[in-house]
Structures are given as C-alpha cells and as structure tokens.
Design a protein around this motif. Structure first.
Motif, PDB file in Angstrom:
ATOM      1  N   ASN A  28       9.839  68.111 -30.388  1.00 21.64           N
ATOM      2  CA  ASN A  28      10.167  69.221 -31.291  1.00 21.64           C
ATOM      3  C   ASN A  28       8.913  69.776 -31.963  1.00 21.64           C
ATOM      4  O   ASN A  28       8.756  70.993 -32.131  1.00 21.64           O
ATOM      5  CB  ASN A  28      11.161  68.763 -32.349  1.00 21.64           C
ATOM      6  CG  ASN A  28      12.548  68.513 -31.779  1.00 21.64           C
ATOM      7  OD1 ASN A  28      12.869  69.022 -30.714  1.00 21.64           O
ATOM      8  ND2 ASN A  28      13.347  67.720 -32.478  1.00 21.64           N
ATOM      9  N   ALA A  29       8.028  68.856 -32.377  1.00 24.74           N
ATOM     10  CA  ALA A  29       6.802  69.294 -33.038  1.00 24.74           C
ATOM     11  C   ALA A  29       5.916  70.089 -32.093  1.00 24.74           C
ATOM     12  O   ALA A  29       5.306  71.094 -32.479  1.00 24.74           O
ATOM     13  CB  ALA A  29       6.046  68.078 -33.581  1.00 24.74           C
ATOM     14  N   LEU A  30       5.841  69.663 -30.828  1.00 32.70           N
ATOM     15  CA  LEU A  30       5.024  70.388 -29.859  1.00 32.70           C
ATOM     16  C   LEU A  30       5.632  71.750 -29.531  1.00 32.70           C
ATOM     17  O   LEU A  30       4.900  72.726 -29.322  1.00 32.70           O
ATOM     18  CB  LEU A  30       4.880  69.551 -28.581  1.00 32.70           C
ATOM     19  CG  LEU A  30       3.855  68.415 -28.651  1.00 32.70           C
ATOM     20  CD1 LEU A  30       3.952  67.532 -27.427  1.00 32.70           C
ATOM     21  CD2 LEU A  30       2.437  68.964 -28.790  1.00 32.70           C
ATOM     22  N   THR A  31       6.952  71.819 -29.486  1.00 30.83           N
ATOM     23  CA  THR A  31       7.591  73.112 -29.255  1.00 30.83           C
ATOM     24  C   THR A  31       7.228  74.092 -30.357  1.00 30.83           C
ATOM     25  O   THR A  31       6.955  75.275 -30.100  1.00 30.83           O
ATOM     26  CB  THR A  31       9.119  72.941 -29.173  1.00 30.83           C
ATOM     27  OG1 THR A  31       9.425  72.057 -28.087  1.00 30.83           O
ATOM     28  CG2 THR A  31       9.804  74.272 -28.948  1.00 30.83           C
ATOM     29  N   ARG A  32       7.206  73.612 -31.605  1.00 34.45           N
ATOM     30  CA  ARG A  32       6.800  74.458 -32.720  1.00 34.45           C
ATOM     31  C   ARG A  32       5.356  74.930 -32.538  1.00 34.45           C
ATOM     32  O   ARG A  32       5.033  76.104 -32.786  1.00 34.45           O
ATOM     33  CB  ARG A  32       6.943  73.682 -34.032  1.00 34.45           C
ATOM     34  CG  ARG A  32       6.395  74.380 -35.271  1.00 34.45           C
ATOM     35  CD  ARG A  32       7.186  75.611 -35.640  1.00 34.45           C
ATOM     36  NE  ARG A  32       8.517  75.289 -36.079  1.00 34.45           N
ATOM     37  CZ  ARG A  32       8.840  74.987 -37.343  1.00 34.45           C
ATOM     38  NH1 ARG A  32       7.924  74.968 -38.284  1.00 34.45           N
ATOM     39  NH2 ARG A  32      10.096  74.735 -37.661  1.00 34.45           N
ATOM     40  N   PHE A  69      10.036  60.610 -39.488  1.00 32.47           N
ATOM     41  CA  PHE A  69      11.072  60.132 -38.582  1.00 32.47           C
ATOM     42  C   PHE A  69      12.188  61.152 -38.385  1.00 32.47           C
ATOM     43  O   PHE A  69      13.159  60.878 -37.690  1.00 32.47           O
ATOM     44  CB  PHE A  69      11.625  58.801 -39.106  1.00 32.47           C
ATOM     45  CG  PHE A  69      10.600  57.701 -39.105  1.00 32.47           C
ATOM     46  CD1 PHE A  69      10.354  56.966 -37.962  1.00 32.47           C
ATOM     47  CD2 PHE A  69       9.853  57.431 -40.238  1.00 32.47           C
ATOM     48  CE1 PHE A  69       9.395  55.970 -37.947  1.00 32.47           C
ATOM     49  CE2 PHE A  69       8.893  56.443 -40.235  1.00 32.47           C
ATOM     50  CZ  PHE A  69       8.660  55.702 -39.088  1.00 32.47           C
ATOM     51  N   ASN A  70      12.068  62.304 -39.017  1.00 32.80           N
ATOM     52  CA  ASN A  70      13.052  63.364 -38.825  1.00 32.80           C
ATOM     53  C   ASN A  70      12.637  64.343 -37.733  1.00 32.80           C
ATOM     54  O   ASN A  70      13.410  65.229 -37.378  1.00 32.80           O
ATOM     55  CB  ASN A  70      13.255  64.139 -40.134  1.00 32.80           C
ATOM     56  CG  ASN A  70      13.887  63.276 -41.202  1.00 32.80           C
ATOM     57  OD1 ASN A  70      14.753  62.477 -40.923  1.00 32.80           O
ATOM     58  ND2 ASN A  70      13.417  63.440 -42.434  1.00 32.80           N
ATOM     59  N   VAL A  71      11.422  64.215 -37.215  1.00 28.00           N
ATOM     60  CA  VAL A  71      10.902  65.168 -36.238  1.00 28.00           C
ATOM     61  C   VAL A  71      10.366  64.402 -35.032  1.00 28.00           C
ATOM     62  O   VAL A  71       9.559  63.492 -35.183  1.00 28.00           O
ATOM     63  CB  VAL A  71       9.770  66.029 -36.845  1.00 28.00           C
ATOM     64  CG1 VAL A  71       9.221  67.002 -35.811  1.00 28.00           C
ATOM     65  CG2 VAL A  71      10.275  66.786 -38.062  1.00 28.00           C
ATOM     66  N   THR A  72      10.807  64.781 -33.841  1.00 31.19           N
ATOM     67  CA  THR A  72      10.301  64.151 -32.629  1.00 31.19           C
ATOM     68  C   THR A  72       9.013  64.842 -32.182  1.00 31.19           C
ATOM     69  O   THR A  72       8.737  65.987 -32.570  1.00 31.19           O
ATOM     70  CB  THR A  72      11.322  64.234 -31.495  1.00 31.19           C
ATOM     71  OG1 THR A  72      11.498  65.613 -31.126  1.00 31.19           O
ATOM     72  CG2 THR A  72      12.665  63.633 -31.923  1.00 31.19           C
TER      73      THR A  72
END
Length: 532
Positions: A401-405, A395-398
């Motif tokens: 954001n994960a896809l951008t990484r 729940f700390n990562v959207t």
C-alpha cells in the motif's frame, strides 16, 4: 508548532494540583482509574505492538518539567520527556509494564481490548509525570483537541493554540472553521488561553468557543513587539513562521511564571482594538532565561540542516499546505545562503512521502518552485524487510500500500512538471500506478519496473525503502551511508544517469519533507546514535 497544534501547561503534584480525568474523551475502555504504584510486576516475554498515531510538537525545556509529544522520530521514548530528555529505557520499561498490567487487571469485561497506541501512551505519560513528581507538564494533543484523549485536564495553568492549518480532515472537518472548533475544545473555564494571528473566521470561532467555556482568550502580539528598542530576539529554529511560535511560547511561559508569583515587567498592557474579535495580550520584557531559551531551542526534524561534505540534508517534517509553504521559503533561503560551487555544478533532490488523507497533489505543487533536478519517493520504512525497527513500524499500512502511494506521487510529480513546462517531449506520459511492482529474481526484493515498452526519462524515482533511496542520493559521498550496491541497481534510466551527476556534482542539496515519520527514518540512518 505550525499547523494548529494545541497544548496545555499543567501543574504537577509539586504545584499542589491533582490530575483528574473526566473519562469521557477516552471512551469506556480507557476511562478508568490507574491505581497507585505497586512493586513492578514481572514483564511478560511477548512484545506488544499496537497501532501508531500521529502529531508533532516543539518542546520547551522547564526545570523539573515533563512533556508529552507525538509522534516520535526515532524512538518511542521521545514522546515522554523529563527536563527535555526522553525517559530512560529502564524507566520506560518499568512504567510501560506497570500501566499495562494494571489496565489488564482492572479492565471492564465488556471492553476487553487494550487502549489504542496513542491512548495507552497518554495514560502512561500522565502516570510517569505523577510518579516522577514533575512541577510542570507540557501536554500536546494528538489530533484536534475537543475529543482528543489528552483533553482530560480540568484545570491547566494555561492553554495555547498555534497557527491553524488544514489537516486530518476526515476527523476534524474540511474547513478551517471546523478545525478551529475542535482546537477550541481544550479551553477551560477561567483558564487563560493564547493564540496567534489566524484568518478572520477561524479566529471568530476560537473566540466563540472561549466565550462558551468562559475562558479568557488573548491574541499574542508579534515577536517584534517584545524586542522594543533592544536587539532582535535570536531564534534557534530557522524559518519566519517560527516567530509566531516563539511569541506564543513567551506568553505560555509567562502565564506559568505568574502562577508561581513572578510578575515580570510589562512593556504595554493588553488592549481591545475595534474590529479585532480577540483582545491583544500584553507585551513584556523577556527575561534572560527566556531569551536564552529561544536562542538555544533545538527541534530535530524541523528546519534542520545536516551538512555532510558535498551532500547537505535539509530536514523538515512539514505535512500540511501551510507548513509546506513555510518549508519552501526556508529551504530556498537556506540553499541561497550556502556557498555556491565554483563550477556551478549543484544538484537538488527532493525526498518526499506523505501519509493519511492529505492532498498529495497540492503538497507537491507547492514544492515546484524549488527547481529540483530529481524527485525521489519512498515509504517511511527504513529497510526492506520492514522488521528492522519496531519503533518506526506502522502496522496499519502494508509495504504494498505504501509503495502504491509512492507510485501515485511519482505520477503526480510527472504530471505537474508537464503542466509547468508544457508538453515537453523530454517528459514521459504519466505513469499508471498498477502493475509496477515486480520482484527482482536475483535479490528477491522489490524493484520498481516501468510497464511501458519504451524507456522512461522522468526525473522522478521510487525506491522501496529509505536505505536504498538515501544510498542512491548520496552515492557514497556521505560517510554515514554505504555506496549503492553494484548489483540490483534501480531499473529506471534516470537512476543511472542521475547517479553520475550526483557523484560528480560539487554540491548536492537534499530536501526531506512531507512526513515526520519519513524525517525520523532518515535521521535514524544518518545519525545512528539517535537509536541508542
């Protein structure tokens, strides 16, 4: 556990010791006494979804023993085990609400929030071990050691620090010496501690920490020294790096047995050698039970091989430079020992993701010698939308954001291939991370559409979730996975050409690495029984 994990063996109530907490490492919100068990309160209807924390540990089975580990791969109950098995759903629910409600009743009005996810589960694990009267608890720290919330055991039987690695630098420091200082924080006065071969300066830091704390620290002999003139010790875990882990496990187990009055037979006494900052621990002849334990050890998600017909999955949750190096050595050896297809048509695929503040470029560069035909990047989410499994949500990562990484990892991989092969016109210019997420109108899900007007021809692909990534890799050839949908196919040109190669190859070898959470999500999809 590769990467410098610290652990302690602690006696339970049956061993005559009490569990006392110093409180300070937990902070004021958690440094309070959990009262003795009362009748189970009624469970509130709402579900508590706290943030997640990370870590990892290889688990040793002990009779009437408990173990606390992190993170879990598929289900949160894996973190609290008794006699090697995760506690049941009923027991987990019982102790969860007992601890939760007791903390709610006794919390300091000035600190009204609940303990964070890992801290809560640590309190719960200790409570489970006390209530279930385990004889021995194997407790692994979450991150570091000195300030970790598990570090409240005043008198463990023995402490151990395995191979150090660079990880969690924002918390532990950016050098091996700083990290060694944190690990040495678990040493206790008069309690023996063991470590394995370390670089010179970090080992000296561990020695100094042990001296500060009046803790006798010993260096484990090589596993070869335990074999003597007898046959080689067989390990259930693959990889040369597991031999130092096994040597450490033998010393920790022997320390516990000596506490119980079992002396065993020494082969050679401990020695202090000139120029060695830490004395060498004695070698001894392993018992039959120890030999069997090393041979039968299983550890899901570490050097694990799942053969599924033409598709073979190689799973390793390595996420530091040292553990990725060990993973590469293991994968190359494991792939070489497999039977080669008669027609030579073998496709190698990398499935990668990493989290936190890790140096992605450094990790990916170490994977280049495996000569992958395709690299696949995706978040640790098993499905899109991500609400499919609460145990595996962060729940700390959207998702964005994960896809951008993942897109940044794709760009890095492409750049590394260019640098390795020179300016090959077959490879595209590096991708830009911005503007790549576009909704597919027909399905309403995220597909990764390149912004460049010309088609990209790179062997690196990004998928929005694990289910889509695994289906593309397997192409219907793994009986546990459905074939990829005909509609809404990945728009990348390499996806369609790669799908043909994957369907026609005699052998497909897939390495899944970079994150234990990634490996856990893959295991959940490949072996649904683990979710039951």
């Amino acid at each position: 556990a590769l990467g410098g994990r610290a652990a302690a063996l602690c006696p339970g109530p049956a061993g005559g010791a009490s569990a006392r907490g110093v409180g300070a490492p937990l902070g004021p919100a958690v440094g309070r006494r959990v009262p003795a068990a009362r009748p189970l309160p009624r469970c509130p209807s709402q579900r508590w979804r706290p943030p997640r924390r990370g870590g990892a540990l290889p688990l040793s089975k002990m009779a009437a023993g408990g173990a606390g580990r992190s993170p879990h791969l598929v289900q949160v109950r894996e973190r609290i085990r008794i006699n090697g098995q995760p506690i049941s759903k009923e027991l987990f629910s019982k102790y969860f609400w007992l601890v939760y409600n007791r903390l709610e009743e006794t919390k300091d009005p000035g600190h009204a929030s609940m303990p964070a996810y890992f801290r809560f589960l640590t309190i719960m694990a200790f409570h489970v071990f006390l209530q279930e009267k385990v004889d021995l608890a194997v407790v692994e720290v979450g991150i570091g050691g000195a300030y970790d919330c598990t570090n409240i055991i005043r008198a463990p039987v023995v402490c151990g620090v395995s191979s150090l690695g660079i990880d969690h630098v924002s918390i532990l420091g950016d050098t091996m010496e700083k990290i060694a200082w944190q690990k040495g924080g678990i040493f206790k006065p008069g309690v023996p501690a063991f470590t394995v071969a370390q670089p010179e300066r970090p080992l000296e830091v561990l020695r100094d920490r042990a001296q500060e704390r009046e803790c006798p620290l010993y260096l484990c002999p090589e596993l070869d020294d335990f074999e003597g003139g007898h046959r080689a010790l067989e390990l259930g875990l693959a990889g040369a790096h597991q031999r130092s882990n096994a040597a450490l496990a033998l010393q920790l187990a022997r320390a516990w047995l000596q506490r119980r009055g079992c002396r065993g037979k020494e082969v050679s006494p401990g020695t202090e050698l000139a120029g060695r900052p830490v004395p060498l621990a004695p070698t001894f002849r392993p018992t039959d039970a120890m030999i069997q334990g090393l041979r039968d050890t299983e550890w899901l998600g570490r050097t694990q091989v799942l053969p599924r017909g033409p598709v073979t999955w190689y799973l390793d949750g390595a996420h530091t430079t040292s553990s990725i190096q060990a993973c590469v050595r293991w994968f190359r050896q494991a792939a070489l020992t497999q039977d080669k297809p008669h027609d030579g048509s073998e496709v190698r695929v990398l499935l990668f993701n990493a989290t936190g503040d890790r140096d992605m470029a450094a990790l990916l560069k170490l994977l280049l010698p495996c000569h992958f035909d395709y690299a696949v990047f995706c978040p640790n989410f098993t499905q899109v939308p991500v609400a499919s499994n609460a145990d595996q949500q962060n729940f700390n990562v959207t998702l964005e954001n994960a896809l951008t990484r993942c897109l940044e990892n794709q760009q890095t991989w492409t750049r590394l291939l260019e640098e390795k092969g020179g300016q090959d016109p077959w490879l595209p210019a590096p991708l830009r991370a911005g503007g790549l997420l576009q909704p597919a109108p027909a399905r309403g899900t995220l597909l990764l559409v390149p912004p460049a007007p010309r088609p990209l021809n790179s062997p690196a692909l990004v998928f929005p979730c694990l289910a889509q990534a695994l289906r593309w890799v397997a192409q219907g050839r793994d009986p546990r996975l459905a074939a990829p949908a005909a509609t809404g196919a990945h728009p990348h040109p390499a996806a369609s050409s790669g799908a043909v190669l994957l369907r026609e190859a005699a052998a497909v070898r897939v390495l899944v690495t970079g994150s234990l959470h990634l490996v856990g999500g893959v295991l959940r999809l490949l072996d649904p029984a683990l979710s039951q």
